[in-house]
Design a protein around this motif. Structure first.
Motif, short mmCIF file in Angstrom:
data_model
loop_
_atom_site.label_atom_id
_atom_site.label_comp_id
_atom_site.label_asym_id
_atom_site.label_seq_id
_atom_site.Cartn_x
_atom_site.Cartn_y
_atom_site.Cartn_z
N ARG A 217 0.88 -1.65 0.16
CA ARG A 217 0.63 -0.06 -0.17
C ARG A 217 0.67 1.17 -0.30
O ARG A 217 -0.43 2.53 -0.28
N VAL A 218 2.41 1.19 0.58
CA VAL A 218 2.94 2.08 0.27
C VAL A 218 2.82 2.42 -1.21
O VAL A 218 4.49 1.57 -1.64
N SER A 219 3.41 3.85 -1.25
CA SER A 219 3.64 4.11 -3.10
C SER A 219 5.83 5.18 -2.72
O SER A 219 5.63 5.52 -1.54
N TRP A 220 6.57 4.01 -2.91
CA TRP A 220 8.06 4.51 -3.16
C TRP A 220 8.85 4.69 -3.72
O TRP A 220 8.31 4.08 -5.03
N ARG A 221 10.04 5.56 -3.66
CA ARG A 221 11.09 5.51 -4.69
C ARG A 221 12.55 6.20 -4.22
O ARG A 221 12.24 6.56 -3.41
#
Ligand code: IPM
Ligand code: MG
Length: 367
Positions: A217-221
């Motif tokens: 559920r975590v959008s990360w980059r």
């Protein structure tokens, strides 16, 4: 309930001033919630070093171990080399007690005009500038390995090694992703530099990516740290949780604090999340010898660090009161220290926060 036992290391410079101001606030907030705090002061720091050759006694860590938490002011004095003071107190404590998470909220408090407001069109508002840095706090660039060679010759050389471990990266990344998962925006930026640091930071990227799979559920980059620093200035609204190595997190958290108006506002928690050892709470600023003794240091960062400590100790009601009260004082804007454009002293600001505690009950603010 038995009292929470807290070791107080006021330290040097403005450390004792901000700690002296903060303790009555924390004490009063705890009292309103029926929580008992028992403070034990240790006079360690540069004076102790001058008198004994050590920043803390040989058995210092053993004496701190039984405490529920450690509350630190600041350490360092111009006539004592920084690496002596810091390597003699703060870093050994972080290390010995495996405080592997350094949690540093970076938020623009309502009422303050941010440093860059109106310049460059970046959206600087309390809604858009609301980040938290999760800094790896036990290894990386801070392991202290290396040496000086051929000192004083033309061939002089210094080596400063950094050590990154899969385990070390994984545990702090997991903490950061879990934190991001519980925040409304569920965003995470990982600070890297794998374009230039082909060993440590490539491992960092790989492990962060593995951990990320457990948090769909975590959008990360990942961002290279230089670009991330620029982004904090140009697009702060696109950032939420920032995961960083020891050195990168140190730099980015000062940047974040400065952008919100003052280094004196920002709190930090050195956490041993498992609770096997005591955690340590401190403002992120240093001992500020230039203003020490004048009674004008901003106590807000220290008081806020105290709120993080109360929260960690399970006293959420008291933590919420302190946080709401300090936000109210800053928003009101009439009792501020000089670096924020005000004319109040350290004790006055703290007293203003204390006076607001009674009206600051309720659920803890969203973190
Ligand atoms: C901090 C400080 C310390 C650090 C220093 C005093 C070693 O700058 O807590 O951010 O670099 O960790
Ligand atoms: Mg720092």
């Amino acid at each position: 309930m038995s009292p929470h036992r807290i070791a107080v290391l006021a330290g040097d410079g403005i450390g004792p001033e901000v700690v002296e101001a903060a303790l009555p606030v924390l004490e009063a907030a705890a009292g309103l919630e029926g929580v008992d705090l028992d403070w034990v002061h240790f006079p360690w720091g540069c004076d102790h070093w001058q008198a004994t050759g050590r920043m803390m006694p040989e058995d210092g860590l053993d004496r701190l171990r039984p405490f529920d938490a450690i509350f630190l002011g600041a350490v360092g004095r111009p006539d004592v080399p920084d690496h002596v003071s810091v390597r003699g107190l703060i870093l050994p404590i972080r290390r010995a007690f495996d405080q592997y998470v350094n949690l540093r909220p970076m938020e623009l408090l309502p009422g303050l005009s941010p440093v860059l407001a109106g310049r460059g069109g970046a959206p600087f508002s309390p809604e858009s500038f609301r980040m938290v840095c999760v800094r790896e706090n036990s290894e990386g660039e801070y392991v202290g390995l290396g040496g000086r060679f051929d000192q004083g010759t033309r061939d002089e050389r210094a080596e400063q090694l950094s050590v990154f471990t899969r385990r070390g990266i994984e545990r702090v990344a997991r903490y950061a992703f879990r934190l991001a998962d519980g925040r409304p925006r569920r965003l995470l930026a990982s600070a890297t530099k794998s374009n230039a640091w082909q060993h440590a930071m490539v491992l960092w990227d790989e492990v962060v990516e593995e951990v990320a799979r457990d948090f769909p559920r975590v959008s990360w980059r990942p961002y290279h740290v230089d670009a991330l620093a620029a982004r904090m200035v140009s697009h702060p609204d696109s950032l939420d949780v920032i995961l960083a190595s020891n050195l990168f997190g140190d730099i980015l958290s000062d940047l974040g604090a400065a952008l919100t108006g003052s280094l004196g506002l920002a709190p930090g928690a050195n956490l041993n999340p498992e609770g096997t050892h005591p955690s340590m709470f401190e403002p992120i600023h240093g001992s500020a010898p230039d203003i020490a003794g004048q009674g004008i240091a901003n106590p807000i960062g220290t008081i806020w660090a105290g709120a993080l400590m109360l929260d960690h100790l399970g006293a959420q009601g008291a933590a919420g009161r302190v946080e709401r009260a300090l936000r109210a004082v800053v928003a009101d804007g009439t009792v501020l220290t000089p670096e924020l454009g005000g004319r109040a002293g350290t004790m006055e600001v703290a007293e203003a926060v204390r006076l607001r505690l009674a009206d600051a009950g309720g659920a803890p603010p969203p973190s």
